[in-house]
Design a protein around this motif. Structure first.
Motif, PDB file in Angstrom:
ATOM      1  N   ALA A  58      39.654  32.214 -41.520  1.00  0.00           N
ATOM      2  CA  ALA A  58      39.087  31.376 -40.460  1.00  0.00           C
ATOM      3  C   ALA A  58      38.811  29.785 -41.417  1.00  0.00           C
ATOM      4  O   ALA A  58      39.003  28.905 -40.593  1.00  0.00           O
ATOM      5  N   ARG A  61      42.088  27.637 -41.193  1.00  0.00           N
ATOM      6  CA  ARG A  61      42.528  27.288 -39.747  1.00  0.00           C
ATOM      7  C   ARG A  61      42.468  25.913 -39.792  1.00  0.00           C
ATOM      8  O   ARG A  61      41.642  25.365 -40.001  1.00  0.00           O
ATOM      9  N   ILE A  66      41.311  26.517 -33.687  1.00  0.00           N
ATOM     10  CA  ILE A  66      40.047  27.080 -33.316  1.00  0.00           C
ATOM     11  C   ILE A  66      39.617  27.145 -31.774  1.00  0.00           C
ATOM     12  O   ILE A  66      39.714  26.017 -31.356  1.00  0.00           O
ATOM     13  N   THR A  86      33.924  20.969 -31.228  1.00  0.00           N
ATOM     14  CA  THR A  86      35.474  21.092 -31.781  1.00  0.00           C
ATOM     15  C   THR A  86      36.137  19.733 -31.247  1.00  0.00           C
ATOM     16  O   THR A  86      36.966  18.987 -31.866  1.00  0.00           O
ATOM     17  N   TRP A  99      39.686  23.141 -41.398  1.00  0.00           N
ATOM     18  CA  TRP A  99      38.411  23.546 -40.874  1.00  0.00           C
ATOM     19  C   TRP A  99      37.675  23.243 -42.377  1.00  0.00           C
ATOM     20  O   TRP A  99      36.548  22.807 -42.524  1.00  0.00           O
ATOM     21  N   PRO A 130      33.581  33.139 -37.115  1.00  0.00           N
ATOM     22  CA  PRO A 130      33.819  32.893 -35.700  1.00  0.00           C
ATOM     23  C   PRO A 130      33.884  34.095 -34.709  1.00  0.00           C
ATOM     24  O   PRO A 130      33.847  35.010 -35.016  1.00  0.00           O
TER      25      PRO A 130
END
Length: 130
Positions: A58, A61, A66, A86, A99, A130
């Motif tokens: 995650a 990413r 996301i 986001t 991220w 997440p």
């Protein structure tokens, strides 16, 4: 204070028998606490999109990948939490930004833990799953 005896809180023997009889009619569950879970359960768990990505994946990413509405990063050192939508993160840092890098920048921009030594300065990010 009242003059009632303590026995008024307890059900009578007749009521206790009724309750016990009701309890006997319920069917016992098919699986006990130590019984293995059915294959359908594990199949549904593994098909869940959240099961595919570990925390490490995650972090790597891109923001465009996301699906969450709000991104949250916290510091293990000073217990600060920074949230950003986001859409705002994409607008500020670009859709191809990773991220992990964005989160580190967000924490570093408002870091209060400055010692003067490069190794000790800055926040220690803790990524929310997440």
């Amino acid at each position: 204070m009242t003059d009632r005896p303590a026995s008024w809180r307890m059900p009578t023997p007749k009521q206790m028998e009724k309750l016990a009889a009701k309890g006997d009619r319920q069917a016992p569950s098919a699986a006990g606490p130590d019984a293995p879970l059915p294959a359908e359960y594990w199949e549904s768990v593994l098909k869940d999109p959240r099961a595919r990505a570990s925390v490490a994946e995650a972090r790597q990413r891109r923001l465009s990948e996301i699906q969450r509405h709000v991104l949250r990063i916290s510091c293990q050192r000073c217990d600060r939490t920074v949230e950003i939508q986001t859409a705002d993160a994409v607008r500020l840092y670009g859709a191809n930004a990773v991220w992990k890098d964005v989160a580190q920048r967000l924490l570093d921009n408002t870091c209060r833990q400055r010692t003067g030594r490069h190794e000790e300065d800055g926040c220690w990010p803790e990524f929310e799953t997440p």
